[in-house]
Design a protein around this motif. Structure first.
Motif: not given
Ligand code: HCA
Ligand code: CU
Length: 378
Positions: A97, A99, A102-103, A108-109, A145
């Motif tokens: 989760t 960044s 995720r990147e 996925k966002d 988030d």
């Protein structure tokens, strides 16, 4: 802290240790020993990792161990299906989760993560299997988030949510704060997984428990990715100080040395000298002042008792720091008899010799023996 459960991950996280290669027989031996020790859960490598991993997972499920068997997979339908087919009691789902992940990992966002999580969790539940949802790299994820995601999965119903300090960056205070906050957001159990890059893994586990975590991930000797995670033995040592009754009621502590030796042997490492409980000098007392007090009452310089783990205390007597009380006790162990004045005299000889060169136990014993002989010949 009077209630926590162990998720023993030597056969998952531990397999990510640089030296680890566990064949089927070794996995079965380790799983059986851990179950006899009393860990509540044993986590196994993803069956998607390789054909053998899948067969081993199925084989361990069939052993009928006391511990519940879990496997650890990515949060996708494909992985979850294969995991449920192995016969495990529970599936640990994980997705990155932060960044970074995720990147650079799955792309996925947060919305897509939540959607995937809900779909996969519903599926695992429909198979009648326990389910945990965890966010990799929790401490470098956006807090808002993260909480929103945990709230969403808690609402549809999971057995546990997991927090992971994947890179070992968290301090005890940060762990306490995050778990405490999460405790107010979800009603399910909270598991924590802590890497040891900065040596905080045991302290962080304790902080998590104080904040309301219910499940701690461990591995034997702490083996895992890089320098590993919270060690099983280290957690036992930490928890014995404040939660002795609880720990003793659940875990067979005298088996810890045997299990550590088994795993050390399997991955070809030595037990570190400063390992809690089983390091070779964990119950060795050296300075004269310490030795004297220990011989009178061990609690003066020991917070853990070696006998709780089936081990022995050792009072060092072969050095320039030795005092006559330690020598007196050694004289008795050797079955010799001397007056206190004589013990003091031989102690002086030992210290004199120890100033010149390091003394082995044998050296020191022979100084004592020949001194005793001289006394008799007088
Ligand atoms: C890894 C995954 C993991 C998962 C922890 C968990 C981590 O990076 O290999 O499932 O809670 O450290 O994030 O071990
Ligand atoms: Cu990990």
């Amino acid at each position: 802290v009077n209630n926590f459960k162990i998720i023993e991950s030597t056969l998952r996280e531990g397999e990510q240790f640089a030296n680890a290669f566990f064949d089927t027989e070794t996995k079965i031996k380790i799983a059986t020993a851990l179950s006899d020790f009393g860990v509540e859960y044993i986590e196994l490598t993803s069956p998607v990792a390789s054909q053998q991993s899948r067969e081993d997972c199925e084989a361990i499920c069939k052993l009928g161990l006391k511990s519940k068997i879990l496997t650890h997979v990515r949060c996708t339908m494909e992985d979850a299906k294969i995991a449920c087919d192995t016969g495990v009691d529970g599936v640990d789902l994980v997705i990155g989760t932060s960044s970074f992940l995720r990147e650079h990992s799955h792309g996925k966002d947060m919305l897509a993560i939540e959607k995937a999580a809900i779909e996969v969790i519903e599926y695992v539940k429909s198979r009648g299997v326990e389910v945990r949802f965890s966010s990799e790299d929790s401490f470098r994820s956006d807090l808002v988030d993260l909480l929103q995601l945990y709230r969403a999965v808690d609402r549809i119903g999971v057995n546990r949510v997991g927090v992971a300090d994947t890179v070992g960056c968290a301090t005890p205070r940060q762990v306490y704060d995050l778990v405490r906050t999460l405790r107010g957001v979800v009603s399910c159990d909270i598991e924590i997984h802590l890497h040891n890059d900065t040596g905080c893994a045991i302290a962080n586990a304790h902080a998590a428990l104080e904040a309301g975590a219910t499940h701690i991930d461990t591995s034997v000797l702490g083996i895992g990715e890089r320098n590993g995670i919270t060690s099983l033995g280290g957690l036992m040592a930490r928890m014995m100080v404040g939660s002795r009754e609880y720990v003793m009621s659940r875990y067979k502590l005298h088996k810890i040395k045997e299990i550590e030796d088994m795993v050390a042997d399997a991955v070809q490492i030595n037990i570190p000298f400063n390992n809690p409980i089983t390091g070779f000098c964990a119950f060795t007392h050296k300075a004269g002042i310490h030795a004297k007090a220990i011989l009178a009452n061990p609690s003066t310089y020991e917070i853990l008792k070696p006998e709780d783990y089936g081990l022995n205390r050792y009072v060092h007597f072969a050095s320039r720091l030795t005092g006559w009380n330690a020598i007196k006790s050694r004289v008795e162990q050797l079955g010799l008899s001397m007056t206190d004045a004589q013990v003091k005299e031989v102690t002086a000889k030992i210290k004199q010799m120890a100033d010149i060169r390091p003394l082995a136990i044998d050296d020191t014993d022979s100084i004592i023996r020949s001194f005793h002989l001289e006394l008799q010949q007088k």
